[in-house]
Design a protein around this motif. Structure first.
Motif, PDB file in Angstrom:
ATOM      1  N   ASN A   1      -2.290   2.719   8.983  1.00 50.55           N
ATOM      2  CA  ASN A   1      -3.256   1.850   8.310  1.00 50.55           C
ATOM      3  C   ASN A   1      -3.714   0.683   9.197  1.00 50.55           C
ATOM      4  OD1 ASN A   1      -4.763   1.356   5.933  1.00 50.55           O
ATOM      5  ND2 ASN A   1      -3.275  -0.168   5.224  1.00 50.55           N
ATOM      6  N   GLY A   2      -3.676   0.884  10.524  1.00 49.88           N
ATOM      7  CA  GLY A   2      -4.060  -0.183  11.456  1.00 49.88           C
ATOM      8  C   GLY A   2      -3.111  -1.369  11.446  1.00 49.88           C
TER       9      GLY A   2
ATOM     10  N   ASP B   1      -1.335   6.468  15.116  1.00 43.98           N
ATOM     11  CA  ASP B   1      -1.099   6.660  13.693  1.00 43.98           C
ATOM     12  C   ASP B   1      -0.757   8.119  13.390  1.00 43.98           C
ATOM     13  OD1 ASP B   1      -3.520   7.901  14.048  1.00 43.98           O
ATOM     14  OD2 ASP B   1      -4.587   6.775  12.499  1.00 43.98           O
ATOM     15  N   ASP B   2      -0.354   8.848  14.439  1.00 45.90           N
ATOM     16  CA  ASP B   2      -0.045  10.277  14.340  1.00 45.90           C
ATOM     17  C   ASP B   2       1.354  10.525  14.900  1.00 45.90           C
ATOM     18  OD1 ASP B   2       0.191  13.045  14.818  1.00 45.90           O
ATOM     19  OD2 ASP B   2      -1.950  13.266  15.198  1.00 45.90           O
ATOM     20  N   ILE B   3       2.295  10.914  14.044  1.00 51.99           N
ATOM     21  CA  ILE B   3       3.677  11.105  14.482  1.00 51.99           C
ATOM     22  C   ILE B   3       3.798  12.226  15.509  1.00 51.99           C
ATOM     23  CG2 ILE B   3       4.270  12.602  12.525  1.00 51.99           C
ATOM     24  CD1 ILE B   3       6.599  10.127  14.389  1.00 51.99           C
TER      25      ILE B   3
ATOM     26  N   ASN C   1       0.841  -1.189   0.000  1.00 48.00           N
ATOM     27  CA  ASN C   1       0.000   0.000   0.000  1.00 48.00           C
ATOM     28  C   ASN C   1       0.883   1.249   0.000  1.00 48.00           C
ATOM     29  OD1 ASN C   1      -1.782   2.132   0.718  1.00 48.00           O
ATOM     30  ND2 ASN C   1      -3.159   0.672   1.730  1.00 48.00           N
ATOM     31  N   GLU C   2       0.592   2.165  -0.896  1.00 45.31           N
ATOM     32  CA  GLU C   2       1.376   3.406  -1.039  1.00 45.31           C
ATOM     33  C   GLU C   2       1.383   4.235   0.245  1.00 45.31           C
ATOM     34  OE1 GLU C   2       3.810   6.111  -3.153  1.00 45.31           O
ATOM     35  OE2 GLU C   2       3.210   4.051  -3.605  1.00 45.31           O
TER      36      GLU C   2
ATOM     37  N   PRO D   1       5.781   0.119  10.145  1.00 45.32           N
ATOM     38  CA  PRO D   1       5.454  -1.170   9.539  1.00 45.32           C
ATOM     39  C   PRO D   1       6.664  -1.889   8.935  1.00 45.32           C
ATOM     40  CG  PRO D   1       3.698   0.362   9.091  1.00 45.32           C
ATOM     41  CD  PRO D   1       4.783   1.144   9.778  1.00 45.32           C
ATOM     42  N   GLY D   2       6.742  -3.169   9.224  1.00 45.94           N
ATOM     43  CA  GLY D   2       7.821  -4.030   8.754  1.00 45.94           C
ATOM     44  C   GLY D   2       7.470  -5.469   9.060  1.00 45.94           C
TER      45      GLY D   2
END
Length: 194
Positions: A135-136, A166-168, A14-15, A104-105
């Motif tokens: 993206n959860g 999900d907020d830096i 996903n982009e 994510p990884g």
């Protein structure tokens, strides 16, 4: 603040993972943060490190000699540390960092952040950790950790000390205001003395 970013050596399907990674770097640039990461040019690791260099953010890469020899090393880095093993790599990244983000990884990302979380539980580390839940991505992992608490394999205090967002900007604010939890034996001792 030196922030370790654990992330994928793949791009993901996903982009949003690439877009959000670039936004994260923009935010960290505004806060004059430095980035510590695994030294690779592959996948999201390359996206983050190359964009950070474009933004004049200090970037410290830690990579094994073996991975560097397989042409995964980001040769644009001026701050590169080469070590002999993955264990040494994780230890050096921990030493250099003030806080940790699991972006994510895959299994490597999970292993790296899990080691820090374990160190916090046993009192070997007092540095904050965050799951950047783009993206959860980490929803099911957080569900598993809640199950570990409910089944008595993890203390709620340690789960509550993990920053999940999900907020830096929220992650960074929580890093600045972080108070480490007591280690598991201190908490258990306090509970049994009640």
């Amino acid at each position: 603040m030196n922030i370790a970013i654990y992330c994928g050596s793949s791009f993901g399907k996903n982009e949003i993972y690439k877009t959000t990674a670039l936004n994260m770097v923009d935010f960290l640039a505004k806060k004059s943060c430095s980035i510590v990461y695994g030294g690779s040019k592959a996948g999201l690791m390359g996206v983050i490190s190359n964009y950070a260099l474009e933004k004049d953010i200090p970037v410290y890469g830690v990579i094994t000699h073996d991975l560097a020899n397989k042409e995964l090393e980001n040769e644009k880095l001026s701050n590169i540390i080469k070590v002999d093993s993955i264990r040494e790599r994780k230890a050096k990244m921990e030493e250099l960092s003030d806080a940790f983000i699991a972006y994510p990884g895959g299994c490597g990302t999970l292993e790296e952040i899990s080691e820090i979380l374990t160190s916090i539980q046993v009192g070997y580390s007092n540095k904050p950790c965050a799951f950047y839940n783009v993206n959860g991505y980490y929803d099911k992992l957080i569900g598993f950790l809640n199950t570990a608490v409910n089944e008595g394999f993890m203390l709620k205090e340690h789960l509550d000390s993990i920053i999940v967002s999900d907020d830096i900007e929220k992650i960074y604010t929580n890093f600045k205001n972080y108070t480490p939890p007591k280690n598991k034996w201190e908490i258990l001792k306090a509970l049994t003395n009640c």
